[in-house]
Design a protein around this motif. Structure first.
Motif, PDB file in Angstrom:
ATOM      1  N   LEU A 169      48.421  51.367  37.892  1.00 33.31           N
ATOM      2  CA  LEU A 169      47.097  50.740  38.008  1.00 33.31           C
ATOM      3  C   LEU A 169      47.221  49.220  37.896  1.00 33.31           C
ATOM      4  O   LEU A 169      46.627  48.480  38.681  1.00 33.31           O
ATOM      5  N   ALA A 170      48.027  48.766  36.926  1.00 34.69           N
ATOM      6  CA  ALA A 170      48.161  47.321  36.720  1.00 34.69           C
ATOM      7  C   ALA A 170      48.844  46.662  37.921  1.00 34.69           C
ATOM      8  O   ALA A 170      48.438  45.586  38.372  1.00 34.69           O
ATOM      9  N   SER A 171      49.866  47.321  38.482  1.00 35.75           N
ATOM     10  CA  SER A 171      50.569  46.744  39.628  1.00 35.75           C
ATOM     11  C   SER A 171      49.691  46.753  40.868  1.00 35.75           C
ATOM     12  O   SER A 171      49.925  46.006  41.805  1.00 35.75           O
ATOM     13  N   LEU A 172      48.696  47.630  40.888  1.00 35.33           N
ATOM     14  CA  LEU A 172      47.890  47.812  42.097  1.00 35.33           C
ATOM     15  C   LEU A 172      46.510  47.180  41.956  1.00 35.33           C
ATOM     16  O   LEU A 172      45.576  47.572  42.627  1.00 35.33           O
ATOM     17  N   GLY A 173      46.374  46.239  41.051  1.00 38.94           N
ATOM     18  CA  GLY A 173      45.145  45.454  41.026  1.00 38.94           C
ATOM     19  C   GLY A 173      44.312  45.506  39.763  1.00 38.94           C
ATOM     20  O   GLY A 173      43.401  44.698  39.610  1.00 38.94           O
TER      21      GLY A 173
ATOM     22  N   MET B 261      45.723  44.783  32.215  1.00 37.04           N
ATOM     23  CA  MET B 261      47.030  44.543  31.573  1.00 37.04           C
ATOM     24  C   MET B 261      47.985  43.928  32.597  1.00 37.04           C
ATOM     25  O   MET B 261      47.976  44.320  33.762  1.00 37.04           O
ATOM     26  N   GLN B 262      48.833  43.022  32.127  1.00 39.93           N
ATOM     27  CA  GLN B 262      49.863  42.492  33.025  1.00 39.93           C
ATOM     28  C   GLN B 262      50.888  43.602  33.294  1.00 39.93           C
ATOM     29  O   GLN B 262      51.382  44.235  32.354  1.00 39.93           O
ATOM     30  N   ALA B 263      51.211  43.853  34.557  1.00 43.22           N
ATOM     31  CA  ALA B 263      52.110  44.967  34.891  1.00 43.22           C
ATOM     32  C   ALA B 263      53.450  44.851  34.151  1.00 43.22           C
ATOM     33  O   ALA B 263      53.958  45.836  33.603  1.00 43.22           O
ATOM     34  N   ARG B 264      54.001  43.652  34.096  1.00 46.69           N
ATOM     35  CA  ARG B 264      55.318  43.512  33.459  1.00 46.69           C
ATOM     36  C   ARG B 264      55.287  43.866  31.977  1.00 46.69           C
ATOM     37  O   ARG B 264      56.265  44.333  31.418  1.00 46.69           O
ATOM     38  N   SER B 265      54.139  43.630  31.352  1.00 49.29           N
ATOM     39  CA  SER B 265      54.049  43.947  29.927  1.00 49.29           C
ATOM     40  C   SER B 265      54.066  45.470  29.721  1.00 49.29           C
ATOM     41  O   SER B 265      54.601  45.963  28.736  1.00 49.29           O
TER      42      SER B 265
ATOM     43  N   SER C 134      42.170  51.807  41.816  1.00 53.34           N
ATOM     44  CA  SER C 134      42.208  50.344  41.720  1.00 53.34           C
ATOM     45  C   SER C 134      42.139  49.717  43.109  1.00 53.34           C
ATOM     46  O   SER C 134      42.380  50.378  44.125  1.00 53.34           O
ATOM     47  N   LEU C 135      41.778  48.457  43.100  1.00 58.01           N
ATOM     48  CA  LEU C 135      41.613  47.737  44.361  1.00 58.01           C
ATOM     49  C   LEU C 135      42.307  46.393  44.226  1.00 58.01           C
ATOM     50  O   LEU C 135      42.091  45.671  43.260  1.00 58.01           O
ATOM     51  N   GLU C 136      43.162  46.083  45.183  1.00 55.46           N
ATOM     52  CA  GLU C 136      43.846  44.800  45.149  1.00 55.46           C
ATOM     53  C   GLU C 136      43.458  44.001  46.383  1.00 55.46           C
ATOM     54  O   GLU C 136      43.685  44.438  47.509  1.00 55.46           O
ATOM     55  N   LYS C 137      42.856  42.843  46.097  1.00 49.58           N
ATOM     56  CA  LYS C 137      42.447  41.982  47.222  1.00 49.58           C
ATOM     57  C   LYS C 137      43.614  41.079  47.592  1.00 49.58           C
ATOM     58  O   LYS C 137      44.728  41.268  47.147  1.00 49.58           O
ATOM     59  N   ASN C 138      43.338  40.092  48.409  1.00 50.70           N
ATOM     60  CA  ASN C 138      44.344  39.065  48.723  1.00 50.70           C
ATOM     61  C   ASN C 138      45.628  39.610  49.326  1.00 50.70           C
ATOM     62  O   ASN C 138      46.715  39.157  48.979  1.00 50.70           O
ATOM     63  N   GLN C 139      45.470  40.595  50.211  1.00 45.93           N
ATOM     64  CA  GLN C 139      46.650  41.108  50.899  1.00 45.93           C
ATOM     65  C   GLN C 139      46.661  40.580  52.337  1.00 45.93           C
ATOM     66  O   GLN C 139      45.619  40.206  52.877  1.00 45.93           O
TER      67      GLN C 139
END
Ligand code: ADP
Ligand code: ASP
Ligand code: MG
Length: 404
Positions: free
Chosen positions: A203-207, A211-215, A256-261
Motif C-alpha cells: 500500500l505504501a509503495s503504491l501511493g 507510511m514511508q515504504a522504506r520504513s 491505493s491510488l498513485e498519481k504523477n505517473q
C-alpha cells in the motif's frame, strides 16, 4: 515501565499550539514512568518550501547542500518540542540525527541507514531525559549531513526502535490509523485494526503515503511491530506486524491510488535479444525508476514496448529514450503523463479467486478504461487516466465492500 519510541509527523507539529499538544502527550507518557524517545518531522509544509527555495536559488541545486538545508526543518521542531516540554517541567533534550548516531550511505536526499550508535541517546535517557531526535536525517561516514527520502521520519523512528531495542514504536499522524483507502479520497473508508508488513509495504509503495515504504521494509526486516495512531485523540490505531493465518481470510486489505505517473511507448522496436536490456540499462543508469513494463506480441519482426515511470522523471528520461530509440533502430516513441495507478492489495488474494474479475467489472461498469495491468501474488495494479482516479478508487472500494 516501557521503553517507547514515538514519532510525530508534520501536521502534528504544524504550529505552536500543536507542538504544545504533542508536549502534553509526551509529558503524560513521561509521568507514567516510560523511557521515551520522540522523533519529530518538520512542521508541515516546511520541507516543501525549503525544496522550493533551493530550486529558486539554483534549479540544479547540489544534493549535498540541499540536505544541509532540508535538515534544518527537523532541527527547528526538535528544539521547539524540547522548549515546550521544559515549559511543562519535563527534562528533555534535543538531538540531530548525527548526534543520535545515525550513520547513512552517501546518497544525498535518499540516503539509506547503515548503522546507528545511539550512545548519546542512551546517556540522556539514563539521566532521566525525554530524548527528542530529528527525523529524516543522519550523517554519512565522512560526516556530511544526509536525508532519508520524503517521509523519512518514519524510518528514523523504526530504525531507532530496532537499534535501541525499545518495546514499542508509535507513529502519530493526522488520521486514526491505516484505512482501507486514503480517507481523503474515500470518506467512508474503514480503519484497519491490524495489517501485515507485506500489505502495508505494498500500500505504501503504491501511493498510501501514511507510511514511508522504506520504513515498512526496515520494520519487516528487523521485526519491528509498530502502531499508527492519531496525535489528536486517544483512539486505538492500526498495528503493523508479521502476518498470521487469520489475516488471509480477508480477501482485500485496501486500495491505493498513485498519481504523477507517466507512460512511455516505444514503437517499432526490433524484436531481437538485447534490445530491452540496452534500453532499461540506460534508463537505470540515468536514475529513472521503471515500474510496469508491457511488451506486445511481435509482428513483422518488430514490437511495441510500453512502460510507466514517475512523472517527475519524464523530462530527464526523454533524453535517454530519444538516444535509445535511435540506437536500437525503433520507429518512434510517445510519452504521456496524466495517468494514475490504482492498486488493490491483500494477502488474502493468495487463497481467494475472482479479485481481478471484480476489479475489472467495477471499472467497466463505471466506464473507466484500463490502459495497463500488472499483478503480483498480493496485488493487482491498473493504469487509468488521472482525471478518473478519484472516482475509480471509490467504485473499486465499494465493489469489494471495504467501507464502514
Ligand atoms: P505525517 O505528516 O504524520 O507523516 P502524512 O501526511 O505523511 O502524515 O500521512 C498521513 C496521510 O496519509 C493522511 O492524512 C492520509 O490522507 C494519507 N493516507 C493515504 N493513504 C492512506 C490510508 N490508506 N490510510 C490512512 N491514511 C492514508
Ligand atoms: N519532513 C520530511 C518530509 O516532509 C520528512 C517527514 O516528514 O517524514 O518529507
Ligand atoms: Mg509522513
Amino acid at each position: 515501565m516501557s521503553f517507547i519510541v514515538q514519532k510525530y509527523g508534520g501536521t502534528s507539529v504544524a504550529n505552536p499550539e500543536r507542538i504544545r499538544n504533542v508536549a502534553s502527550r509526551v509529558a503524560e507518557s513521561h509521568k507514567a514512568g516510560h523511557r521515551l524517545v520522540v522523533v519529530v518531522s518538520a512542521m508541515s509544509g516546511v520541507t516543501d518550501s525549503l525544496i522550493k527555495l533551493a530550486r529558486e536559488v539554483n534549479p540544479e541545486a547540489n544534493a549535498r547542500e540541499v540536505d544541509v538545508l532540508l535538515s534544518t526543518g527537523e532541527q527547528q521542531t526538535i528544539a521547539l518540542l524540547a522548549l515546550a516540554l521544559h515549559g511543562l517541567g519535563i527534562p528533555a533534550v534535543s538531538l540531530t540525527g548525527a548526534q543520535a548516531g545515525i550513520v547513512t550511505d552517501r546518497i544525498h536526499t535518499k540516503a539509506k541507514i547503515l548503522n546507528i550508535t545511539p550512545k548519546k541517546v542512551l546517556e540522556h535517557l539514563d539521566s532521566g531525559h525525554v530524548v527528542i531526535v530529528a527525523g529524516f536525517q543522519g550523517q554519512n561516514e565522512e560526516g556530511h549531513i544526509t536525508t532519508l527520502g520524503r517521509g523519512g521520519s518514519d524510518l528514523t523512528a523504526i530504525a531507532l526502535t530496532a537499534a535501541l531495542k525499545a518495546d514499542t514504536c508509535e507513529i502519530y499522524t493526522d488520521v486514526d490509523g491505516v484505512y482501507t483507502a486514503d480517507p481523503r479520497l474515500v470518506p467512508h473508508a474503514k480503519k484497519i485494526a491490524e495489517i501485515s508488513y507485506d500489505e502495508m509495504l505494498e500500500l505504501a509503495s503504491l501511493g498510501a503515503k501514511v507510511m514511508q515504504a522504506r520504513s515498512v521494509e526496515f520494520a519487516k526486516k528487523f521485526k519491528v511491530r509498530f502502531e499508527v495512531r492519531s496525535s489528536f485523540n486517544h483512539n486505538p490505531g492500526t498495528v503493523i506486524r508479521e502476518e498470521h493465518a487469520a489475516m488471509e481470510e480477508v480477501v482485500l486489505r485496501g486500495v491505493s491510488l498513485e498519481k504523477n505517473q507517466a507512460k512511455v511507448t516505444i514503437i517499432g522496436v526490433p524484436d531481437k535479444p538485447g534490445v530491452a536490456a540496452g534500453l532499461f540499462s540506460a534508463l537505470a543508469d540515468s536514475g529513472t525508476n521503471v515500474d510496469m513494463i508491457v511488451q506486445n506480441v511481435s509482428l513483422d519482426g518488430t514490437t511495441d514496448l510500453t512502460f510507466t515511470i514517475n512523472k517527475d522523471d519524464l523530462p530527464p528520461a526523454r533524453k535517454v529514450i530519444e538516444a535509445q530509440v535511435a540506437k536500437i533502430g525503433a520507429r518512434s516513441h510517445t510519452a504521456q503523463d496524466g495517468i494514475s495507478k490504482l492498486s488493490v492489495v491483500g494477502i488474502g488474494m493468495r487463497s481467494h479467486t475472482g479479485v481481478a474479475a471484480t476489479l475489472f467489472s467495477a471499472l467497466a461498469q463505471a466506464g473507466i478504461n484500463i490502459q495497463m495491468i500488472s499483478t503480483s501474488e498480493i496485488k493487482i495494479s491498473v493504469i487509468i487516466n488521472e482525471s478518473e482516479g478519484p472516482r475509480a478508487i471509490q467504485v473499486v472500494h465499494d465493489a469489494f465492500k471495504l467501507g464502514a
